[in-house]
Scaffold this motif. Structure first.
Motif, short mmCIF file in Angstrom:
data_model
loop_
_atom_site.label_atom_id
_atom_site.label_comp_id
_atom_site.label_asym_id
_atom_site.label_seq_id
_atom_site.Cartn_x
_atom_site.Cartn_y
_atom_site.Cartn_z
N SER A 92 0.84 -1.36 0.02
CA SER A 92 0.01 -0.08 0.05
C SER A 92 0.97 1.35 -0.04
O SER A 92 0.51 2.34 -0.61
N THR A 93 2.05 1.33 0.51
CA THR A 93 2.85 2.35 0.65
C THR A 93 3.52 2.64 -1.07
O THR A 93 3.48 3.66 -1.48
N VAL A 94 3.58 1.63 -1.58
CA VAL A 94 4.00 1.59 -3.11
C VAL A 94 3.00 2.39 -3.87
O VAL A 94 3.17 3.22 -4.66
N GLU A 95 1.86 1.54 -3.54
CA GLU A 95 0.69 2.07 -4.30
C GLU A 95 0.26 3.59 -4.23
O GLU A 95 -0.17 4.31 -4.99
N ARG A 96 0.36 3.89 -2.92
CA ARG A 96 0.10 5.49 -2.49
C ARG A 96 1.28 6.20 -3.22
O ARG A 96 0.96 7.37 -3.74
N ALA A 97 2.27 6.05 -3.27
CA ALA A 97 3.60 6.74 -4.04
C ALA A 97 3.11 6.92 -5.68
O ALA A 97 3.45 8.18 -5.87
N PHE A 98 2.88 5.86 -5.84
CA PHE A 98 2.42 5.85 -7.67
C PHE A 98 1.23 6.62 -7.64
O PHE A 98 1.02 7.36 -8.77
#
Length: 103
Positions: free
Chosen positions: A58-64
């Motif tokens: 979810s951290t990666v998805e928020r960054a993208f």
């Protein structure tokens, strides 16, 4: 992933194919015993690996998502000018994350 994908069939298919499903649990599918088990795990300080993976994902998805929404990432094509603009957005996103860690 969205909790709408929290179904036994989807979990079974992912597990059979040798993958670990990283799907948010849907609260309406929880049973009392499952809730008690989670509460006991929290008290003991136990963090399941699925939760760690979900947080990372979810951290990666928020960054993208921020890259697409705030820094023009939705309009990327193969031109070097646009790619440069996107990479500038990545730099700004990184600096923003570093500044949040400092404060």
């Amino acid at each position: 992933m969205d909790s709408a994908y929290d179904a036994k069939e989807i979990h079974a298919h992912r597990t059979e194919s040798g993958r670990v499903p990283i799907i948010d649990t849907n609260p309406r599918n929880r049973k009392a015993a499952h809730r008690r088990e989670q509460k006991a795990q929290r008290r003991a300080g136990f963090i399941p690996l699925e939760r760690v993976r979900y947080r990372e994902r979810s951290t990666v998805e928020r960054a993208f998502g921020r890259l697409k929404d705030e820094f023009g990432g939705r309009h990327v094509r193969r031109h070097s000018k646009v790619r440069g603009h996107l990479m500038f957005g990545v730099v700004v996103l990184t600096v923003d994350a570093l500044l949040r860690m400092v404060h």
